[in-house]
Design an enzyme around this catalytic site. Sequence first.
Site, PDB file in Angstrom:
ATOM      1  N   LYS A   1       7.706  -1.947 -10.258  1.00  0.00           N
ATOM      2  CA  LYS A   1       7.144  -1.066 -11.289  1.00  0.00           C
ATOM      3  C   LYS A   1       5.834  -0.437 -10.845  1.00  0.00           C
ATOM      4  CE  LYS A   1       9.258  -2.591 -15.587  1.00  0.00           C
ATOM      5  NZ  LYS A   1       9.032  -3.017 -16.973  1.00  0.00           N
TER       6      LYS A   1
ATOM      7  N   LYS B   1      20.202  -1.107 -10.419  1.00  0.00           N
ATOM      8  CA  LYS B   1      20.578  -1.513 -11.774  1.00  0.00           C
ATOM      9  C   LYS B   1      20.417  -0.349 -12.750  1.00  0.00           C
ATOM     10  CE  LYS B   1      16.248  -3.226 -13.575  1.00  0.00           C
ATOM     11  NZ  LYS B   1      15.384  -4.235 -14.109  1.00  0.00           N
TER      12      LYS B   1
ATOM     13  N   LYS C   1      16.213   1.936 -17.996  1.00  0.00           N
ATOM     14  CA  LYS C   1      15.664   2.886 -18.967  1.00  0.00           C
ATOM     15  C   LYS C   1      14.885   3.986 -18.286  1.00  0.00           C
ATOM     16  CE  LYS C   1      14.927  -0.458 -22.715  1.00  0.00           C
ATOM     17  NZ  LYS C   1      13.988  -1.491 -23.216  1.00  0.00           N
TER      18      LYS C   1
HETATM   19  P1  AMP Z   1      14.150  -4.449 -21.054  1.00  0.00           P
HETATM   20  O1  AMP Z   1      14.768  -3.148 -21.363  1.00  0.00           O
HETATM   21  O2  AMP Z   1      13.558  -4.479 -19.689  1.00  0.00           O
HETATM   22  O3  AMP Z   1      13.246  -4.951 -22.111  1.00  0.00           O
HETATM   23  O4  AMP Z   1      15.356  -5.480 -20.993  1.00  0.00           O
HETATM   24  C1  AMP Z   1      15.908  -6.066 -22.151  1.00  0.00           C
HETATM   25  C2  AMP Z   1      17.025  -7.017 -21.774  1.00  0.00           C
HETATM   26  O5  AMP Z   1      18.094  -6.282 -21.165  1.00  0.00           O
HETATM   27  C3  AMP Z   1      16.635  -8.084 -20.757  1.00  0.00           C
HETATM   28  O6  AMP Z   1      17.278  -9.297 -21.098  1.00  0.00           O
HETATM   29  C4  AMP Z   1      17.149  -7.555 -19.454  1.00  0.00           C
HETATM   30  O7  AMP Z   1      17.432  -8.572 -18.529  1.00  0.00           O
HETATM   31  C5  AMP Z   1      18.424  -6.870 -19.916  1.00  0.00           C
HETATM   32  N1  AMP Z   1      18.811  -5.794 -18.987  1.00  0.00           N
HETATM   33  C6  AMP Z   1      18.089  -4.690 -18.674  1.00  0.00           C
HETATM   34  N2  AMP Z   1      18.741  -3.912 -17.786  1.00  0.00           N
HETATM   35  C7  AMP Z   1      19.932  -4.541 -17.541  1.00  0.00           C
HETATM   36  C8  AMP Z   1      21.057  -4.242 -16.714  1.00  0.00           C
HETATM   37  N3  AMP Z   1      21.105  -3.130 -15.996  1.00  0.00           N
HETATM   38  N4  AMP Z   1      22.093  -5.106 -16.713  1.00  0.00           N
HETATM   39  C9  AMP Z   1      22.057  -6.238 -17.465  1.00  0.00           C
HETATM   40  N5  AMP Z   1      21.021  -6.582 -18.265  1.00  0.00           N
HETATM   41  C10 AMP Z   1      19.965  -5.749 -18.306  1.00  0.00           C
END
Ligand code: AMP
Length: 342
Positions: free
Chosen positions: A113, A205, A208
């Site tokens: 990041k 991956k 967002k």
């Molecule tokens: P975040 O958007 O970073 O707050 O992530 C929220 C949740 O979504 C966390 O548990 C992450 O591990 C999961 N997550 C985010 N991106 C992915 C992805 N590409 N595949 C699987 N899980 C994800």
Amino acid sequence: MTAKRVFSGVQPTGNLHLGNYLGAIKRFVPLQDTHDCIYCVVDLHAITVWQNPQELLRAIREVTAAYLAAGIDPKRSIVFNQSQVAEHAELAWVFNCVARLGWLNRMTQFKEKAGKDRENASVGLYAYPNLMAADILVYRADAVPVGEDQKQHLELTRDIAQKFNNDFAAEIAAKGYNDGYFPLTEPLIAGPAPRVMSLRDGTKKMSKSDPSDYSRINLTDDADAIAQKVRKAKTDPEPLPSEEEGLKGRPEAENLVTIFSALSGRDKAGILAEFGGGQFSTFKTALADLAVESLAPMAGEMRRLMADPAGIDAVLRDGSNRARVIASKVMADVKDIVGLLR
Ligand code: AMP
Ligand code: TRP
């Protein structure tokens, strides 16, 4: 016996996508039957990188709406936003004094990041994993469902719990805790799709922050957008294999089959037996239909909930009040253990 406690969080940073849903939010729902669940909108994590204030407020409500639309019941579970429970930040400060610089220096998410301009990253972005440990441990949670990318942060959470338990072993025992004060929280990273990949590059991956909207399916995309993104998803020139073995070394094909499997609940072998050897376009049409069918009702429910922001805010206020009851007791214990006057 009392039920074990689950905690998890999602950042309100816009563009909730299929990876968030399959890796995390969808898995939060059935845990409500077996655990006491606390689901948090982690707004203090979001501001570790710049957020437009109006957009942040909207995104806090949108993640809440996604939780509710996915089937999280705010009466059975606690649904709230992090910044309304000050104990998260308070315990994070104590953990800033427990965690070691060397531990944080190993965090790969910070490196990704912060990028090349590390000197210009916020101190909050660097200390972020300590806040995450505080989120979990301020409820002394037993288990945390997350996607694969959070594994390292959960290992750090356990290291912090263990060091705290060691550093203050005498005080903790004197309070009557024979097994340490903080649990060594278990990561729940299972599930059919712990790591959903970008639709444009099967080695990255789904995220967002990817500048290309075609890299992800957003939870708010309409049927046309979903169909178009699946149709344009990158694939290789070979047809789909008939057996799982044949997906090796073909990350884009493997990702699409994984998504199909996670959305349908069918195993990959059965999917490949049906679509293997055929055109990618046939499989993509079926996948697009499946994705629309799975996500459209949720998107509709999110829109309905978002039309009543006061209703969402009331859920978060109620959840915060219930969360604070638990967190304030733990924080009082921590103050006693550390030797702070209260
Ligand atoms: P975040 O958007 O970073 O707050 O992530 C929220 C949740 O979504 C966390 O548990 C992450 O591990 C999961 N997550 C985010 N991106 C992915 C992805 N590409 N595949 C699987 N899980 C994800
Ligand atoms: N760091 C997590 C992410 O980016 C979000 C998060 C913050 C979290 N605190 C948490 C997840 C506590 C689980 C438990 O996805």
